[in-house]
Write an enzyme that holds these catalytic residues in place. Structure first.
Site, short mmCIF file in Angstrom:
data_model
loop_
_atom_site.label_atom_id
_atom_site.label_comp_id
_atom_site.label_asym_id
_atom_site.label_seq_id
_atom_site.Cartn_x
_atom_site.Cartn_y
_atom_site.Cartn_z
N CYS A 45 36.74 44.77 42.26
CA CYS A 45 35.41 45.07 42.06
C CYS A 45 35.13 45.47 40.75
O CYS A 45 34.05 45.07 40.18
CB CYS A 45 35.17 46.30 43.14
SG CYS A 45 35.64 46.08 44.49
C1 BEZ Z 1 39.79 45.43 44.97
O1 BEZ Z 1 38.41 45.44 44.60
O2 BEZ Z 1 40.66 45.28 44.32
C2 BEZ Z 1 39.83 45.88 46.45
C3 BEZ Z 1 39.01 46.49 47.19
C4 BEZ Z 1 39.03 46.81 48.64
C5 BEZ Z 1 40.13 46.15 49.18
C6 BEZ Z 1 41.05 45.43 48.39
C7 BEZ Z 1 40.81 45.16 47.06
#
Ligand code: BEZ
Length: 217
Positions: A45
């Site tokens: 994210c």
């Molecule tokens: C991420 O943004 O890296 C992420 C967020 C939730 C679950 C898995 C990855």
């Protein structure tokens, strides 16, 4: 309520990092990209929101606003934005909705309880990586859902905005992998005879159902 292409984007009131909004008023006469991410302070994210911040001029050139969303509170968003700016060397300027009570995520069907990779340590589903492209009439024109593991390609989202905006102005569609400036397809509702009149740059007939014309950009 099931949201489909052609549905009116549901209106809502929300707290955002740029103040309280009423969504339809926020959209105004612009195109809008509403996109959710699973959670603040997560790696994929952080890269995604950095990319969107860096593309701000591209969105503006397309008369398009962006607005993010996750089920975090305003304070977390604010702290995380500082990280995004530092890591990606950007100044994130678009609002992020604080949907801690998940009302808007429910309204837009952004919570995928069936995906085992999309839940936190307590089994609570994250908001999935949803994207809605909404036009100035508040009609949903694109819906995408990506898994938590995979960051989105925001050049692709811009490409779809280009295609939709061009298709609204001219009686055309766009081929696979099309990008701004490439030849476009004469809309199937236009006869070849009519196409030759309305597309002065010429029409190339590959098959009676596949006719190309130079991009009207
Ligand atoms: C991420 O943004 O890296 C992420 C967020 C939730 C679950 C898995 C990855």
């Amino acid at each position: 309520m099931v949201l489909r292409l052609g549905s009116t984007a549901p209106d809502f009131e929300a707290q955002t990092t740029k103040g309280d909004i009423k969504f339809h008023e926020f959209i105004g006469d612009k195109w809008t990209i509403l996109f959710s991410h699973p959670a603040d302070f997560t790696p994929v994210c952080t890269t995604e929101l950095g990319l969107v911040a860096a593309l701000q001029d591209e969105f503006e050139q397309r008369n398009t606003k962006v607005i993010g969303l996750s089920a975090n509170g305003l304070e977390e968003h604010e702290k995380w934005i500082a990280d995004i700016n530092e890591i990606n060397n950007v100044k994130l300027n678009f609002p992020i909705i604080a949907d801690a009570d998940r009302k808007i995520s429910e309204l837009y069907d952004m919570l995928d309880r069936q995906d085992a990779t999309n839940v936190d340590a307590k089994g609570v589903p994250f908001t999935v990586r949803s994207v809605f492209i909404i036009d100035p009439k508040k009609t949903i024109r694109l819906i995408l859902t990506y898994p938590a593991s995979t960051g989105r390609n925001f050049d692709e989202i811009l490409r779809v905005v280009d295609s939709l905006q061009l298709g609204d102005k001219h009686r055309i569609t766009t081929p696979g992998n099309w990008k701004k400036g490439d030849d476009v397809i004469v809309h199937p509702s236009v006869s070849t005879e009519e196409a030759q009149k309305i597309f002065p740059k010429g029409v190339k007939v590959i098959k009676p159902y596949l006719r190309l014309t130079p991009s009207p950009f």
